[in-house]
Design a protein around this motif. Sequence first.
Motif, PDB file in Angstrom:
ATOM      1  N   GLU A 133      41.054  43.836  29.719  1.00 52.70           N
ATOM      2  CA  GLU A 133      41.290  43.599  31.137  1.00 52.70           C
ATOM      3  C   GLU A 133      40.910  42.196  31.581  1.00 52.70           C
ATOM      4  O   GLU A 133      41.197  41.788  32.718  1.00 52.70           O
ATOM      5  N   ASN A 188      31.635  50.145  34.314  1.00 47.71           N
ATOM      6  CA  ASN A 188      32.500  51.008  35.119  1.00 47.71           C
ATOM      7  C   ASN A 188      33.411  51.874  34.264  1.00 47.71           C
ATOM      8  O   ASN A 188      34.017  52.827  34.777  1.00 47.71           O
ATOM      9  N   LYS A 189      33.500  51.565  32.981  1.00 48.64           N
ATOM     10  CA  LYS A 189      34.243  52.417  32.055  1.00 48.64           C
ATOM     11  C   LYS A 189      33.317  53.378  31.307  1.00 48.64           C
ATOM     12  O   LYS A 189      33.778  54.185  30.495  1.00 48.64           O
ATOM     13  N   LYS A 217      32.647  45.394  33.787  1.00 49.58           N
ATOM     14  CA  LYS A 217      33.845  46.174  33.461  1.00 49.58           C
ATOM     15  C   LYS A 217      33.502  47.302  32.499  1.00 49.58           C
ATOM     16  O   LYS A 217      33.961  48.438  32.655  1.00 49.58           O
ATOM     17  N   ALA A 218      32.693  46.996  31.492  1.00 48.37           N
ATOM     18  CA  ALA A 218      32.295  48.017  30.529  1.00 48.37           C
ATOM     19  C   ALA A 218      31.480  49.114  31.208  1.00 48.37           C
ATOM     20  O   ALA A 218      31.656  50.311  30.918  1.00 48.37           O
ATOM     21  N   GLU A 262      32.528  53.931  41.040  1.00 45.01           N
ATOM     22  CA  GLU A 262      32.139  52.651  40.471  1.00 45.01           C
ATOM     23  C   GLU A 262      30.617  52.607  40.425  1.00 45.01           C
ATOM     24  O   GLU A 262      29.935  53.407  41.073  1.00 45.01           O
ATOM     25  N   ILE A 293      35.792  51.717  24.011  1.00 38.70           N
ATOM     26  CA  ILE A 293      35.640  51.405  25.434  1.00 38.70           C
ATOM     27  C   ILE A 293      35.460  49.908  25.642  1.00 38.70           C
ATOM     28  O   ILE A 293      36.014  49.319  26.575  1.00 38.70           O
ATOM     29  N   ASP A 318      38.739  48.228  25.551  1.00 37.98           N
ATOM     30  CA  ASP A 318      39.496  48.412  26.798  1.00 37.98           C
ATOM     31  C   ASP A 318      39.007  47.459  27.886  1.00 37.98           C
ATOM     32  O   ASP A 318      39.800  46.923  28.650  1.00 37.98           O
ATOM     33  N   ALA A 319      37.684  47.265  27.926  1.00 36.41           N
ATOM     34  CA  ALA A 319      37.131  46.358  28.943  1.00 36.41           C
ATOM     35  C   ALA A 319      37.544  44.916  28.657  1.00 36.41           C
ATOM     36  O   ALA A 319      37.902  44.169  29.573  1.00 36.41           O
ATOM     37  N   ASN A 321      27.523  59.571  37.515  1.00 36.29           N
ATOM     38  CA  ASN A 321      28.220  58.866  36.443  1.00 36.29           C
ATOM     39  C   ASN A 321      27.418  58.957  35.153  1.00 36.29           C
ATOM     40  O   ASN A 321      26.213  58.701  35.152  1.00 36.29           O
TER      41      ASN A 321
END
Length: 500
Positions: free
Chosen positions: A498, A459-460, A456-457, A49, A491, A494-495, A91
């Motif tokens: 959630e 961490n993706k 959220k974005a 993360e 991406i 996807d965020a 990351n």
Amino acid sequence: MACGLLSRRVASSLRPCLGLTATGYRQVSQTAANIVEEAEFDGPCMKTEVPGPISRSLSKQLEKVQNVIQVNFFCDYEESRGNYLVDVDGNRMLDVYTQIASIPIGYNHPALTKVMADPSNLGTFVNRPALGMLPPGKFPEKLFDGLMSVAPKGFSRVQTMACGSCANENAYKSIFIWYRNKQRGTSQPTPEEERTSVINQVPGCPDLTLLSFMGGFHGRTLGCLATTHTKAIQKLDVPSFDWPIAPYPKLKYPLDQFERENAQEEARCLEEVEDLIEKWGKKGRPVAGIVIEPIQAEGGDNHASFDFFRKLRGIAKKHGSAFLVDEVQTGGGSTGKFWAHQHWGLDDPADMVSFSKKMLTGGYFYKDDFQADKPFRIFNTWLGDHTKNMFLTEVIKVIRTENLLEEVKKSGKVMLQGLYDLQAKYPHLLSRARGIGTFCAVDVRDEATRNDLILKARNKGVVLGGCGNQSIRFRPALVFKERHAHLFLDIFNDAIAELK
């Protein structure tokens, strides 16, 4: 997603910069004879993360000597490439924020690493000159090859500074000096003006004002704060000048679907601008200048029509006020033109244009009338950093040879259409998608949801930034291609999915 490389591009010293060849290699103009390799990653690669354990440990170290409240995570800039930012935990993230819109051609571009590697540049990097007094011999050449080669229409002079705030601060001073010379009919002050100036009294320190707009952001230094009207945290507890503040149009988006309503709103704001100029003039506190951004960035990516700016320019001329266009964030190509004000279609768009961020150095272009008439009136020790002028010269070459402004238009079209599609898909979460080129933004339901979505974005594998009360602004580098826009949108979707 695998943590691999999509392609390897080789910069050859034996060939001129021609963009992408059929073999997929990028050829970059260079002075050194050694080969530089540029690797582009195939996408984000997340291991922890963000911030990860190493970042959190470094924050604990740093907080012993500095405020770390605003630190997001620590970066490994040596491993970052192109559109991808790597953190100290390994990351790898697609960077769609780029140090608050400040990375013009991506991380570790070979054209810039070659400037560093060239032995003939060593003395420039080792010895930082006081440019106002002891400039290096190549200083004029680099200004003509760099900044002056992209000077906005009608400008033949430029003053370099260290950053955007410093640029605006000194542009303000230039406006006041110009206005007082115009008032007195000479550049020679009276003995009384000289005496009172050093004790902060009139007439030496005249009661002049600058008009700015609600939602505008022009810097965090003392004078600039008087024209910055965004978040309270930026100004709280700091004394400020009492200067006129005009309303900025609150438009409906998409702009082309609400032309009548938006035109009425802009007319209201323009009428208020003219009213303020007249009222403050009658109070004996004339408006020496108007300062505005082509798109209010920090304040929420607020747009106005090109016609609004054309009419505002006319109002400034009518009342004898200087017109300063703050292109600190919009300048450098993100809107598909090198300067955002070029979209206005004016032959005489401004008296001054300030810049920084993607331009690597700070400063402002100005007309002859605003030239300082005495030494040390516009001055500080460094007046910028000559190494940044050297980098900028190469950045401009890359923008031209790789046709990056056209790439910005293409990728921006994909991005904006994708944002339209997402707000249609998630109408309870997203609204007011807007943008020019890749200078785009979208509103989120509320501030808390906006902040959650950014995390959220991240961490993706996508780095984003907020602005205003509930907006997300997108500020990719100029090397951001259509494929990167599609990857980002996937991406981001996807965020969003959630969120509750």
